[in-house]
Design a protein around this motif. Structure first.
Motif, PDB file in Angstrom:
ATOM      1  N   CYS A 164       0.854  -1.184   0.000  1.00 26.20           N
ATOM      2  CA  CYS A 164       0.000   0.000   0.000  1.00 26.20           C
ATOM      3  C   CYS A 164       0.890   1.233   0.000  1.00 26.20           C
ATOM      4  N   PHE A 173      -8.754  -0.452  -0.395  1.00 23.51           N
ATOM      5  CA  PHE A 173      -9.047   0.958  -0.687  1.00 23.51           C
ATOM      6  C   PHE A 173     -10.162   1.476   0.217  1.00 23.51           C
ATOM      7  N   GLU A 174     -11.177   0.647   0.474  1.00 21.02           N
ATOM      8  CA  GLU A 174     -12.278   1.053   1.351  1.00 21.02           C
ATOM      9  C   GLU A 174     -11.820   1.241   2.795  1.00 21.02           C
ATOM     10  N   LEU A 175     -10.764   0.559   3.175  1.00 21.41           N
ATOM     11  CA  LEU A 175     -10.278   0.602   4.552  1.00 21.41           C
ATOM     12  C   LEU A 175      -9.761   1.979   4.957  1.00 21.41           C
ATOM     13  N   ASP A 176      -9.052   2.654   4.049  1.00 19.52           N
ATOM     14  CA  ASP A 176      -8.425   3.925   4.427  1.00 19.52           C
ATOM     15  C   ASP A 176      -8.263   4.822   3.202  1.00 19.52           C
ATOM     16  N   PRO A 177      -8.816   6.027   3.240  1.00 19.46           N
ATOM     17  CA  PRO A 177      -8.740   6.930   2.082  1.00 19.46           C
ATOM     18  C   PRO A 177      -7.335   7.467   1.816  1.00 19.46           C
ATOM     19  N   GLU A 208     -12.513   8.964  -6.214  1.00 19.39           N
ATOM     20  CA  GLU A 208     -12.741   8.119  -5.040  1.00 19.39           C
ATOM     21  C   GLU A 208     -12.251   8.759  -3.755  1.00 19.39           C
ATOM     22  N   THR A 209     -11.393   9.767  -3.859  1.00 21.97           N
ATOM     23  CA  THR A 209     -10.825  10.381  -2.660  1.00 21.97           C
ATOM     24  C   THR A 209     -11.849  11.318  -2.026  1.00 21.97           C
ATOM     25  N   GLU A 239     -10.014  -3.748  -3.735  1.00 23.64           N
ATOM     26  CA  GLU A 239     -11.209  -2.946  -3.452  1.00 23.64           C
ATOM     27  C   GLU A 239     -11.428  -2.803  -1.941  1.00 23.64           C
ATOM     28  N   ALA A 240     -11.291  -3.899  -1.224  1.00 23.23           N
ATOM     29  CA  ALA A 240     -11.505  -3.874   0.226  1.00 23.23           C
ATOM     30  C   ALA A 240     -10.462  -3.011   0.927  1.00 23.23           C
ATOM     31  N   ALA A 250      -8.617  -7.264   6.712  1.00 23.56           N
ATOM     32  CA  ALA A 250      -9.351  -6.959   5.481  1.00 23.56           C
ATOM     33  C   ALA A 250      -9.045  -7.992   4.398  1.00 23.56           C
ATOM     34  N   ARG A 269      -5.856   4.686  -6.834  1.00 29.54           N
ATOM     35  CA  ARG A 269      -7.140   5.298  -6.484  1.00 29.54           C
ATOM     36  C   ARG A 269      -7.404   6.438  -7.459  1.00 29.54           C
TER      37      ARG A 269
END
Length: 125
Positions: free
Chosen positions: A34, A84-88, A123-124, A81-82, A59, A119
C-alpha cells in the motif's frame, strides 16, 4: 511515495474453477503493498498517522476466506477494493495472490497473479 508491505499472508480457502477446489480447498498466499504518505507518522511516532497492519491483514483475510471466486485475478481485485475502502489515505495498491496448489500439468511450480491499482481522484473524499 512511501509504502507498507505485508508478505506471505497465508489462508486456507476454496477458490478455483474446478469442483474439487471448491470442495477440498487449498492454501493461498497474499502479498500486499500500500502506497501512501507516511511522512507524518515518520516524524511524529503517532500510531494514528499510519495504517494498522492488523486491520490490513483482517481486510485481506475477510475477502480470501469469506468469498468464493473462480479466478485468482478476481480475488486479487476484490482484495484491492476492500483495502481501498479501509483507508482513504491509500493512493496505490499492489496485490499478489499465489496459488501454490494450482493444477498444473507438471510436477512442480506454482501460479501467482499480481494486480496494481491506483485510487482515482473521484474516489478520494
Amino acid at each position: 511515495m512511501d509504502a507498507i508491505h505485508l508478505q506471505d499472508l497465508s489462508f486456507y480457502a476454496f477458490h478455483g474453477v474446478h469442483d474439487e477446489e471448491a470442495r477440498l480447498g487449498q492454501r493461498f498466499v497474499v502479498d500486499l503493498s500500500c502506497w501512501l504518505d507516511l511522512g507524518p507518522a515518520s516524524r511524529s511516532d503517532v500510531y494514528a498517522q499510519t495504517l494498522c497492519y492488523a486491520s490490513l491483514t483482517r481486510a485481506v483475510e475477510a475477502v480470501v476466506t469469506r468469498s468464493r471466486f473462480h479466478l485468482i485475478e478476481r480475488l486479487a481485485g476484490a482484495i484491492a477494493e476492500a483495502v481501498f475502502e479501509l483507508d482513504p489515505r491509500i493512493e496505490r495498491i499492489a496485490v499478489k495472490v499465489h496459488k501454490p496448489g494450482a493444477p498444473l500439468p507438471i510436477a512442480a511450480g506454482h501460479v501467482s497473479v499480481e494486480i496494481n491499482r491506483t485510487r482515482s481522484r473521484d474516489e478520494t473524499p
